[in-house]
Design an enzyme around this catalytic site. Structure first.
Site, PDB file in Angstrom:
ATOM      1  N   CYS A   1       0.811  -1.220   0.000  1.00  0.00           N
ATOM      2  CA  CYS A   1       0.000   0.000   0.000  1.00  0.00           C
ATOM      3  C   CYS A   1       0.845   1.272   0.000  1.00  0.00           C
ATOM      4  O   CYS A   1       0.346   2.350  -0.326  1.00  0.00           O
ATOM      5  CB  CYS A   1      -0.947   0.004   1.194  1.00  0.00           C
ATOM      6  SG  CYS A   1      -2.158  -1.339   1.153  1.00  0.00           S
TER       7      CYS A   1
ATOM      8  N   HIS B   1      -2.984   7.335   2.295  1.00  0.00           N
ATOM      9  CA  HIS B   1      -3.453   6.052   1.780  1.00  0.00           C
ATOM     10  C   HIS B   1      -4.845   5.795   2.343  1.00  0.00           C
ATOM     11  O   HIS B   1      -5.083   5.947   3.544  1.00  0.00           O
ATOM     12  CB  HIS B   1      -2.480   4.955   2.206  1.00  0.00           C
ATOM     13  CG  HIS B   1      -3.019   3.575   2.071  1.00  0.00           C
ATOM     14  ND1 HIS B   1      -3.648   3.128   0.929  1.00  0.00           N
ATOM     15  CD2 HIS B   1      -3.044   2.531   2.955  1.00  0.00           C
ATOM     16  CE1 HIS B   1      -4.034   1.871   1.112  1.00  0.00           C
ATOM     17  NE2 HIS B   1      -3.681   1.492   2.322  1.00  0.00           N
TER      18      HIS B   1
ATOM     19  N   ASN C   1     -10.395   0.397  -0.116  1.00  0.00           N
ATOM     20  CA  ASN C   1      -8.933   0.456  -0.067  1.00  0.00           C
ATOM     21  C   ASN C   1      -8.373  -0.093  -1.376  1.00  0.00           C
ATOM     22  O   ASN C   1      -8.431  -1.295  -1.621  1.00  0.00           O
ATOM     23  CB  ASN C   1      -8.447  -0.369   1.131  1.00  0.00           C
ATOM     24  CG  ASN C   1      -6.938  -0.384   1.282  1.00  0.00           C
ATOM     25  OD1 ASN C   1      -6.200  -0.009   0.378  1.00  0.00           O
ATOM     26  ND2 ASN C   1      -6.471  -0.842   2.432  1.00  0.00           N
TER      27      ASN C   1
END
Length: 253
Positions: free
Chosen positions: A40, A180, A210
């Site tokens: 990520c 993020h 996500n």
């Protein structure tokens, strides 16, 4: 395009690079291409690496991509993970800009002792598929949610403050933080730990979930479209994820 850098933790194949596949599809026959896997946090790593090429001999335009298809690596019977993620991609072209503009600096960090917190246990040379060590389910994404929470709420502010200190800036000078898009509660906790209101950040989790290494460029694009980033804005992009890896970029628009 003189170079393509693709941040992904869901590559088309283990070998060769997905960046090379993208290069071929784009018809960019006269440039280099390689992948970066920091899960990520891949985008902030790729942006830093790309910025270091720009301005050196032979690299006028560097294409940096964050792209993920987590829907194909999730265990759809594991409701603790499969409902959280989405697929997506974002990209920028880095070129030279006037002094004081663009990517001012970056701050990157890793802790390999936490590699098992977020992982796909099988599919590499450690546990090939099939092999005597392989068990059904090991080919899917695994995450220790509690450990991720503990890590993320500390990594988020640490990376933001780290890049600001490195670049000689103060938190009060920042116009917007683009994190993020992991989890809205992680974002809220990170902003609270920085002493900043949620109005100083941008989220689009409610639309896409996500999207891992693609979440920051997607959010940055939408923040620009909504007028939250304009000429003169000082922006921090920050990400954290498997590796464990985390980091931030400071960008002067």
């Amino acid at each position: 395009i003189d170079l393509i850098i693709l941040a992904t933790s869901s590559p088309d194949v283990p070998m060769s690079s997905t960046a090379g596949i993208v290069q071929n599809k784009l018809g960019c026959t006269d440039c280099g291409a390689f992948d970066i896997n920091a899960v990520c946090a891949g985008w902030v790593h790729a942006l830093d690496v790309g910025s270091r090429f720009v301005g050196t001999v032979g690299y006028e335009n560097v294409l940096v991509i964050g792209s993920e298809i987590y829907s194909r690596i999730l265990n759809w019977e594991d409701r603790s993970t499969c409902v959280l993620f989405g697929d997506g991609a974002g990209a920028v072209i880095l070129s030279e800009v006037p002094e004081g503009k663009g990517i001012i600096g970056s701050w990157l960090m890793s802790d390999g002792s936490g590699a098992g917190v977020i992982e796909i246990p099988a599919g590499g040379v450690r546990v090939p598929i099939p092999s005597e060590n392989f068990e059904e389910g090991m080919q899917y994404f695994h995450m220790d949610g509690r450990a991720v929470w503990t890590f993320a709420i500390e990594a988020f502010p640490q990376a933001v403050l780290g890049v600001l200190e490195r670049c000689g800036k103060k938190i009060e000078e920042v116009d917007l933080i683009i994190p993020h898009q992991a989890n809205i509660n992680i974002v809220k906790a990170g902003m609270e730990n920085l002493g900043l209101p949620m109005s100083k950040t941008f989220t689009n989790l409610h639309k896409y979930g996500n999207t891992a290494g693609a979440s920051v460029p997607i959010a940055m694009h939408e923040a620009m479209e909504e007028g939250k980033i304009a000429e003169g804005s000082l922006v921090v992009t920050v990400a954290f994820g498997g590796g464990l890896a985390w980091g931030a970029n400071l960008i002067q628009f």
